[in-house]
Design a protein around this motif. Structure first.
Motif, PDB file in Angstrom:
ATOM      1  N   LEU B  63      28.095  -1.540  -8.775  1.00  0.00           N
ATOM      2  CA  LEU B  63      28.040  -2.340  -7.863  1.00  0.00           C
ATOM      3  C   LEU B  63      27.298  -3.712  -8.572  1.00  0.00           C
ATOM      4  O   LEU B  63      27.820  -4.813  -8.284  1.00  0.00           O
ATOM      5  N   TRP B  64      26.594  -3.523  -9.373  1.00  0.00           N
ATOM      6  CA  TRP B  64      25.770  -4.601  -9.903  1.00  0.00           C
ATOM      7  C   TRP B  64      26.921  -5.224 -10.896  1.00  0.00           C
ATOM      8  O   TRP B  64      26.919  -6.544 -10.963  1.00  0.00           O
ATOM      9  N   LEU B 110      29.956  -5.560   1.144  1.00  0.00           N
ATOM     10  CA  LEU B 110      31.048  -4.891   1.438  1.00  0.00           C
ATOM     11  C   LEU B 110      31.411  -3.737   0.376  1.00  0.00           C
ATOM     12  O   LEU B 110      31.697  -2.586   0.886  1.00  0.00           O
ATOM     13  N   LEU B 111      31.027  -3.818  -0.912  1.00  0.00           N
ATOM     14  CA  LEU B 111      31.368  -2.795  -1.686  1.00  0.00           C
ATOM     15  C   LEU B 111      30.199  -1.547  -1.439  1.00  0.00           C
ATOM     16  O   LEU B 111      30.546  -0.597  -1.471  1.00  0.00           O
ATOM     17  N   THR B 112      28.929  -2.324  -1.042  1.00  0.00           N
ATOM     18  CA  THR B 112      28.130  -1.175  -0.922  1.00  0.00           C
ATOM     19  C   THR B 112      28.184  -0.427   0.157  1.00  0.00           C
ATOM     20  O   THR B 112      28.148   0.771   0.328  1.00  0.00           O
ATOM     21  N   PRO B 145      17.212  -5.055  -3.281  1.00  0.00           N
ATOM     22  CA  PRO B 145      16.204  -5.845  -4.398  1.00  0.00           C
ATOM     23  C   PRO B 145      17.139  -6.006  -5.728  1.00  0.00           C
ATOM     24  O   PRO B 145      17.415  -6.927  -6.092  1.00  0.00           O
ATOM     25  N   ALA B 146      17.951  -4.838  -5.867  1.00  0.00           N
ATOM     26  CA  ALA B 146      18.631  -4.832  -7.214  1.00  0.00           C
ATOM     27  C   ALA B 146      19.783  -5.774  -7.115  1.00  0.00           C
ATOM     28  O   ALA B 146      20.017  -6.521  -7.949  1.00  0.00           O
ATOM     29  N   LEU B 147      20.549  -5.877  -5.784  1.00  0.00           N
ATOM     30  CA  LEU B 147      21.453  -6.710  -5.959  1.00  0.00           C
ATOM     31  C   LEU B 147      21.361  -8.223  -5.595  1.00  0.00           C
ATOM     32  O   LEU B 147      22.047  -9.005  -6.245  1.00  0.00           O
ATOM     33  N   VAL B 171      23.226  -4.592 -18.230  1.00  0.00           N
ATOM     34  CA  VAL B 171      21.750  -4.220 -18.124  1.00  0.00           C
ATOM     35  C   VAL B 171      21.436  -2.912 -17.417  1.00  0.00           C
ATOM     36  O   VAL B 171      20.814  -1.862 -17.750  1.00  0.00           O
ATOM     37  N   PRO B 172      22.187  -2.488 -16.375  1.00  0.00           N
ATOM     38  CA  PRO B 172      21.970  -1.091 -15.634  1.00  0.00           C
ATOM     39  C   PRO B 172      22.173  -0.002 -16.430  1.00  0.00           C
ATOM     40  O   PRO B 172      21.698   0.939 -16.468  1.00  0.00           O
TER      41      PRO B 172
END
Ligand SMILES: [Zn+2]
Lengths: 727, 238
Positions: B63-64, B110-112, B145-147, B171-172
């Motif tokens: 997702l990131w 949308l992806l989430t 928060p992450a997105l 990074v992730p």
């Protein structure tokens, strides 16, 4: 040619796209999936876990990613009005070919990059059994060749449909087909080859050959389909068929497509690896062939010449029969379905013979009519590429200068319908092998070198007494160990030397054999004087016959030797695997119910604990065995599916079996040993338990059901199942 | 405004890249669900908030990556050149920026949503379990928060150097490999496997201690601040 001139431009353009680099980066990264999530190779050898799985995951992910990239590129280029190639006013056919070449080049670059990036990681993970040849072949065949397949399939889909969304759906469906319906069909699973294991200690050419065959078959097929789609590329403002009609005017184009498809079809039909054995394993019609009347077996000999470079075998076999019937008799032999039989003669004269199309248990039926003479000498020649029966477990017929295993009718045609003579089935086998290999008959026979040949080979000879017989040969090291009143010949692969030394293998063999012989008794399959312990190429388990017992290399990997479930220090896992010679082979357990907690593991783990206790003291054994079992069992009782079995029942069969298998593993390795320990306390201590186990080990066997059951164990202890409930 | 937003959405979402990313995301999701989530984490059910959170934090890698890839539509050199042209249009640039930011967020959402629907279908099919409400909290705490931070920080990275966005994508993966302190457990997923074991009850209800919430709050705030800066900075960037 225009394509050649345009190719560098197109490649540069492709490599300047950020999407290309993203796809390449993801592909290079994707083998990591094989380490954590996607594990099609189920064996536990180091090469299966750290080479085959990452490479196959990389192949699956890379093929899908490059397929998508191909569709994006073709679609983007078609829509874009500022395209270099479009500007150059070249035909759409040239453009398509150039784009394909650029994509394929990017795939080659990516495969090379992946190999470079993963080389140090794989070498580090795999350790001392890492070899460059395995690495290169695995990444080329299991991963590299998947990428062009993905590109060809996706590009063909796009060229047929000219729509990105539709071709994505088609391409993904084609991938999904390989991953699901075709997954167990070794010739159809174009994306995920059927590889269940790679050997650490011996070569893997057989498996690699089979994967290469599958990949090349598909490469030809998809290249053919792509060429057809290429002919359908719309041009001169015409539709699909109009364009096709125009494109086929240059006759070499459809000819190439047809040739590729025909080649692929031929390769599919003529594969030399897998036989056509009856898939119904309950049918054993070859065992029902009536014995030839009045014919008895006098002796046989065979000269076998494996070609270790080609993986083939040629041989001459000769049989002597006594025929007292006064009539012609038909003699049946089992032969490997990959072999061709020639030059069949009796007493020096050619006789007719037939080989059946029907195959069963990896054998075809050879029938020869022998004359009505009292003494008949039958000779024949055989040669070919030995075939296997199980497409999902290929590799057993590996034949190279590092390893070979010739079993029964693969070694030499096996007589099926002749009664043994006074001496049984005496046999004299000669085999010519490269001088790095040792021949090890899988029985109490000893092979000896009878000649050293000028071409760097040696001829071995041994005598045996059976209609079949198994021969192992390989680059083995042999250790002679005196233990338990007999001589143990311990053979293991040269590549495994470092691991075996680290594990203190020789000491472990001695400790186990001494302990188990003293406490439980001698092994029924030892001849009393010698026992061969042979480490085999990964085979999915060991087995034993009189005088010899097999150890599967997968049980002795560095990783397994460090597995704390089975022992704590490397030597201990070794002890565990050897104890299986007593509990598992010496005494068999019913393995039909894979979820039953009662198996050979319970008594094996318990015995290992006892040996370790004797070697390293009670505190050590308590800390690293009993306490660990307890902790794992505590966790087990907390497991969601154990607390809520109704959810386990809800799952589809594959998932359910997988989870239930994991849970029963815990019970076999941890709960059962704890229960046996509890039983030990209830029956009055270690000595009392040893007496009980000794009695069980040497009990009278029922030949119809020779397995040691939990009920028998409980009965001998005078305990009930409830007595041993934990907690 | 609405028109630009719709235009930006279409540009971002109605292309092969988005479809491709969605396909990859779904395949990866299926793999995670069938091989990891199905076992449940820390003795809890596969459909517990904990197991679901573990699934989401595994999906967060992609997702990131997707979020940042949306950004490259705006931060790449070509996009910047195009931005100069756009400044000539009568639309105020601030609204442009807002529309783009909203479009990128919509894409991420949308992806989430796709990941969550996939999990919901999986739960329904495997366990006939449909109480999806209990899964909202872990999703919110983990992903929001992450997105938002991904978008904000990615934009900043893109302003400094366009190629930094690509570095930022890693990074992730780095976080997943590093042994992070407990407070950052939501950033590598270790929170969902480790924390329930410390609660000493079976099948604990979903709670997040303050020490873990704090970094999430900071990340969210930082993300919002950066996004606001994007809105304000936009004319200067062009
Ligand atoms: Zn075992």
């Amino acid at each position: 040619m225009k394509t050649m001139r345009l190719f560098p431009l197109e490649l540069r353009r492709l490599l300047q796209s950020r999407l290309t680099w993203l796809i390449m980066a993801l592909t290079v990264l994707s083998p990591v999936l094989g380490l954590v999530l996607y594990k099609p190779a189920t064996s536990t050898t180091m090469l299966s876990v750290y080479l085959a799985n990452p490479a196959m995951a990389g192949g699956v992910a890379g093929a899908i990613l490059f397929g998508l990239l191909a569709i994006f590129e073709l679609d983007r280029a078609r829509r874009s009005r500022v395209d270099i190639l479009t500007d150059a006013m070249v035909s759409p056919l040239t453009t398509a070919l150039t784009r394909l070449l650029a994509l394929l080049t990017a795939a080659v670059l990516t495969a090379g990059l992946t190999m470079l990036v993963w080389l140090p990681i794989s070498a580090g993970l795999i350790g001392s059994v890492f070899t460059g040849a395995n690495y290169v072949l695995a990444y080329l065949l299991l991963m590299g060749l998947a990428l062009p397949l993905g590109i060809l399939a996706a590009a063909a889909a796009y060229q047929f449909t000219r729509r990105a969304d539709l071709s994505i759906v088609l391409f993904i469906a084609f991938c999904a087909l390989s991953l699901t319906v075709w997954a167990d069909d070794w010739q159809l699973c174009w994306l995920n080859p059927c590889v269940w294991a790679l050997s650490d200690d011996f070569s893997n050419f057989r498996v690699f050959r089979s994967v290469a065959w599958m990949r090349l078959t598909w490469l030809a097929a998809l290249a053919g389909v792509w060429t057809v789609s290429y002919l359908c590329i719309r041009q001169y403002g015409k539709g699909m068929f109009g364009s096709l009609a125009r494109s086929v005017r240059r006759i070499y184009r459809p000819a190439v497509a047809l040739a590729l498809l025909a080649f692929s079809g031929t390769a599919y039909a003529a594969q030399p690896f897998i036989d056509q054995s009856n898939p119904d394993l309950t049918v054993m019609s070859f065992y029902e062939i009536p014995y030839a009347e009045g014919v008895t077996f006098l002796g046989r000999s065979a000269q076998v010449f494996p070609d270790t470079a080609a993986g083939t075998v040629t041989g001459r076999a000769s049989y002597r029969f006594q025929n007292t019937s006064g009539q012609e008799q038909s003699i049946s032999f089992g032969i490997n379905p990959g072999y061709a039989i020639s030059n069949v003669q009796t007493n020096g004269a050619d006789v007719p013979f037939t080989v059946s199309d029907y195959q069963e248990y990896n054998e075809a039926l050879l029938e020869v009519t022998i004359p009505a003479e009292e003494e008949v000498e039958l000779t024949m020649e055989y040669s070919g590429f030995p075939q296997e029966s199980m497409p999902t477990m290929q590799g057993g017929k590996e034949l190279s200068s590092e390893y070979l295993c010739l079993e029964n009718s693969t070694l030499s045609p096996r007589v099926m319908n002749v009664m043994p003579g006074e001496a049984g089935y005496p046999a004299e086998i000669e085999i010519t092998l490269p001088d790095s290999m040792i021949a090890i008959p899988f029985s109490s026979s000893e092979a000896e070198v009878i000649s050293e040949n000028a071409d760097g080979t040696r001829t071995w000879r041994y005598e045996a007494n059976s209609a079949g017989g198994i021969l192992y040969a390989g680059d083995y090291i042999c250790e002679q160990i005196e233990a338990g009143g007999m001589t143990i010949e311990f053979y293991y692969g040269r590549k495994h030397q470092a691991v075996m030394e680290e594990a203190g293998a020789v000491d472990a063999v001695k400790a186990v054999v001494d302990y188990c012989t003293e406490h439980y008794g001698t092994l029924s399959f030892g001849t009393g004087e010698t026992l061969k312990l042979i480490q085999s190429r990964v085979a999915g388990g060991g087995y034993a016959v009189g005088g010899a017992s097999l150890l599967d290399e997968a049980d002795f990997t560095i990783a397994n030797l460090g597995d704390t479930d089975k022992g704590v220090v490397p030597g201990e896992i070794f002890i565990h695997e050897l104890v299986h010679q007593w509990w598992g082979l010496g005494n068999m357990f019913d393995t039909s119910d894979s979820t039953s907690p009662w198996s050979s593991e319970g008594l094996t783990v318990y015995t290992t604990y006892r040996i370790v206790k004797e070697l390293y003291g009670a505190d050590y054994a308590q800390q690293y065995y009993v306490d660990q079992w307890q902790q794992v069992v505590d966790d087990y009782y907390l497991n969601f599916y154990v607390r809520h079995p109704e959810y386990l029942e809800m799952l589809p069969e594959a998932e359910r079996l997988n989870i239930a298998g994991g849970l029963s593993g815990v019970r076999r390795y941890n709960e059962m040993p704890l229960k046996i320990l509890k039983a030990e306390q209830l029956v009055g201590g270690e000595e009392a338990m040893d007496q009980i186990l000794r009695g069980l080990f040497n009990r009278e066997l029922d030949p119809m059901y020779p397995y040691l059951t939990y009920q028998e164990f409980l009965d001998t202890c005078h305990l009930t199942e409830e007595d041993l409930n934990l907690g | 405004m609405g028109k630009i937003f719709r235009y930006e959405c279409r540009r971002l979402l109605w292309n092969k890249f988005f479809i491709g990313l969605a396909v990859v995301l779904l395949l990866y999701g299926a793999l995670v669900l069938h091989s990891v989530t199905i076992l449940g984490v820390s003795h809890t059910a596969p459909f517990s908030p904990w197991s679901f959170g573990d699934y989401l934090s595994r999906m967060m890698l992609l997702l990131w990556l997707g979020m940042l890839f949306f950004l490259t539509f705006y931060t790449s050199p070509q996009a910047r050149r195009a931005a100069i042209l756009m400044d000539a249009t009568p639309m105020p640039p601030k609204q442009y920026a807002l529309a783009r930011c909203a479009a990128a967020l919509t894409g991420g959402a949308l992806l989430t949503l796709l990941c969550m629907v996939e999990a919901a279908v999986f739960y329904g099919r495997m366990f006939h379990w449909y109480s999806w409400g209990s899964l909202l909290l872990p999703a919110l705490v983990t992903l929001l928060p992450a997105l938002v931070f991904a978008l904000g920080s990615g934009w900043l990275a893109g302003q400094i150097r366009p190629w930094l966005v690509y570095v930022w994508m890693a990074v992730p993966f780095l976080l997943a490999a590093l042994p992070l302190p407990e407070a950052l457990g939501l950033w590598n997923g270790s929170f969902f496997t480790a924390y329930p074991l410390t609660l000493e009850t079976l099948d604990p209800a979903f709670t997040v201690p303050e020490v873990v919430l704090l970094p999430q709050g900071i990340a969210l705030a930082a993300g919002i601040v950066l996004l606001t800066a994007w809105q304000n900075r936009y004319p200067a960037a062009a």
